[in-house]
Design a protein around this motif. Structure first.
Motif, PDB file in Angstrom:
ATOM      1  N   GLY A  88       0.912  -1.220   0.056  1.00  0.00           N
ATOM      2  CA  GLY A  88       0.122   0.032  -0.056  1.00  0.00           C
ATOM      3  C   GLY A  88       0.821   1.215  -0.055  1.00  0.00           C
ATOM      4  O   GLY A  88       1.974   1.200   0.277  1.00  0.00           O
ATOM      5  N   TYR A  89       0.272   2.290  -0.205  1.00  0.00           N
ATOM      6  CA  TYR A  89       0.747   3.572  -0.333  1.00  0.00           C
ATOM      7  C   TYR A  89      -0.045   4.729   0.277  1.00  0.00           C
ATOM      8  O   TYR A  89      -1.293   4.549   0.615  1.00  0.00           O
ATOM      9  CB  TYR A  89       1.539   3.925  -1.848  1.00  0.00           C
ATOM     10  CG  TYR A  89       0.231   3.870  -2.604  1.00  0.00           C
ATOM     11  CD1 TYR A  89      -0.054   5.166  -3.376  1.00  0.00           C
ATOM     12  CD2 TYR A  89      -0.387   2.695  -3.226  1.00  0.00           C
ATOM     13  CE1 TYR A  89      -1.186   5.150  -4.164  1.00  0.00           C
ATOM     14  CE2 TYR A  89      -1.390   2.686  -4.194  1.00  0.00           C
ATOM     15  CZ  TYR A  89      -2.007   3.850  -4.800  1.00  0.00           C
ATOM     16  OH  TYR A  89      -2.819   3.990  -5.807  1.00  0.00           O
ATOM     17  N   ARG A  90       0.391   6.187   0.339  1.00  0.00           N
ATOM     18  CA  ARG A  90      -0.416   7.268   0.295  1.00  0.00           C
ATOM     19  C   ARG A  90      -0.383   7.954  -0.680  1.00  0.00           C
ATOM     20  O   ARG A  90       0.803   8.287  -1.106  1.00  0.00           O
ATOM     21  CB  ARG A  90      -0.366   7.966   1.593  1.00  0.00           C
ATOM     22  CG  ARG A  90      -0.883   9.145   1.744  1.00  0.00           C
ATOM     23  CD  ARG A  90      -0.643   9.889   3.222  1.00  0.00           C
ATOM     24  NE  ARG A  90      -1.047   8.984   4.233  1.00  0.00           N
ATOM     25  CZ  ARG A  90      -0.652   8.855   5.437  1.00  0.00           C
ATOM     26  NH1 ARG A  90       0.204   9.573   5.910  1.00  0.00           N
ATOM     27  NH2 ARG A  90      -1.316   8.000   6.402  1.00  0.00           N
ATOM     28  N   ALA A  91      -1.417   8.463  -1.163  1.00  0.00           N
ATOM     29  CA  ALA A  91      -1.457   9.596  -2.255  1.00  0.00           C
ATOM     30  C   ALA A  91      -2.090  10.726  -1.717  1.00  0.00           C
ATOM     31  O   ALA A  91      -3.017  10.834  -0.805  1.00  0.00           O
ATOM     32  CB  ALA A  91      -2.607   8.964  -3.590  1.00  0.00           C
ATOM     33  N   LEU A  92      -1.220  11.778  -1.713  1.00  0.00           N
ATOM     34  CA  LEU A  92      -1.614  13.226  -1.199  1.00  0.00           C
ATOM     35  C   LEU A  92      -1.526  14.507  -2.005  1.00  0.00           C
ATOM     36  O   LEU A  92      -0.450  14.302  -2.795  1.00  0.00           O
ATOM     37  CB  LEU A  92      -0.613  13.316   0.078  1.00  0.00           C
ATOM     38  CG  LEU A  92      -0.584  14.613   0.654  1.00  0.00           C
ATOM     39  CD1 LEU A  92      -1.911  14.840   1.720  1.00  0.00           C
ATOM     40  CD2 LEU A  92       0.620  14.698   1.551  1.00  0.00           C
ATOM     41  N   GLY A 113       6.944   2.003   0.527  1.00  0.00           N
ATOM     42  CA  GLY A 113       7.845   1.426   0.773  1.00  0.00           C
ATOM     43  C   GLY A 113       8.016   1.116   2.037  1.00  0.00           C
ATOM     44  O   GLY A 113       9.139   0.439   2.729  1.00  0.00           O
ATOM     45  N   GLU A 114       7.305   1.581   2.977  1.00  0.00           N
ATOM     46  CA  GLU A 114       7.335   1.596   4.386  1.00  0.00           C
ATOM     47  C   GLU A 114       6.093   2.073   4.985  1.00  0.00           C
ATOM     48  O   GLU A 114       5.459   2.694   4.371  1.00  0.00           O
ATOM     49  CB  GLU A 114       8.469   2.439   4.961  1.00  0.00           C
ATOM     50  CG  GLU A 114       8.305   3.866   4.685  1.00  0.00           C
ATOM     51  CD  GLU A 114       9.669   4.677   5.292  1.00  0.00           C
ATOM     52  OE1 GLU A 114      10.134   4.540   6.278  1.00  0.00           O
ATOM     53  OE2 GLU A 114      10.020   5.492   4.540  1.00  0.00           O
ATOM     54  N   LYS A 115       6.013   1.956   6.323  1.00  0.00           N
ATOM     55  CA  LYS A 115       4.735   2.528   6.933  1.00  0.00           C
ATOM     56  C   LYS A 115       4.871   3.858   6.910  1.00  0.00           C
ATOM     57  O   LYS A 115       5.850   4.684   7.258  1.00  0.00           O
ATOM     58  CB  LYS A 115       4.781   1.910   8.372  1.00  0.00           C
ATOM     59  CG  LYS A 115       3.550   2.415   9.038  1.00  0.00           C
ATOM     60  CD  LYS A 115       2.764   1.369   9.586  1.00  0.00           C
ATOM     61  CE  LYS A 115       1.450   1.704  10.519  1.00  0.00           C
ATOM     62  NZ  LYS A 115       0.196   0.884  10.098  1.00  0.00           N
ATOM     63  N   VAL A 116       3.720   4.600   6.290  1.00  0.00           N
ATOM     64  CA  VAL A 116       3.627   6.166   6.156  1.00  0.00           C
ATOM     65  C   VAL A 116       3.337   6.860   7.472  1.00  0.00           C
ATOM     66  O   VAL A 116       3.841   7.966   7.592  1.00  0.00           O
ATOM     67  CB  VAL A 116       2.477   6.415   5.100  1.00  0.00           C
ATOM     68  CG1 VAL A 116       2.561   7.724   5.082  1.00  0.00           C
ATOM     69  CG2 VAL A 116       2.908   5.383   3.822  1.00  0.00           C
TER      70      VAL A 116
END
Length: 121
Positions: A88-92, A113-116
């Motif tokens: 997963g990822y965050r889109a901001l 690539g890591e915990k956001v």
């Protein structure tokens, strides 16, 4: 606010400033952030002259809107952070002054690539 053709993303789109490109098609350009905040930190920008998400929503064509959303997903897959290829990822997208927008050209940050971490600190 009007679109400023002298902003850094406009210059990158015109090839005046180099970038470390990840993906490009007729609607978007994606490249690595020069000051990464996470292990993976990419930017996805529409090729049209849109100041922010509000401007984009009111002026973009259906093809541009679809192209941006699909472009974000394509980049996430290329970076192996999408839900089907990674964790997963965050889109901001920061919108205007109170949202923390620094460059007046719509852009999405993709962090992964890591915990956001926390959404807002």
């Amino acid at each position: 606010m009007t679109y400023d053709d002298k902003n850094i993303f406009a210059k990158i789109l015109r090839g005046e400033i180099p970038c470390k490109k990840i993906y490009e098609d007729e609607y978007v350009l994606s490249f690595y952030d020069i000051n990464p905040q996470k292990k993976i930190h990419a930017l996805v920008i529409p090729k049209g002259k849109f100041i922010d998400l509000d401007d984009f929503a009111s002026k973009a064509s259906e093809k541009e809107i679809s192209g941006l959303i699909k472009g974000i997903n394509t980049v996430a897959k290329k970076l192996k952070i999408s839900s089907d290829t990674g964790k997963g990822y965050r889109a901001l997208a920061n919108i205007n002054e109170n949202g923390g927008q620094e460059v007046p050209h719509l852009h999405f940050h993709l962090f992964g690539g890591e915990k956001v971490g926390k959404m807002v600190e």
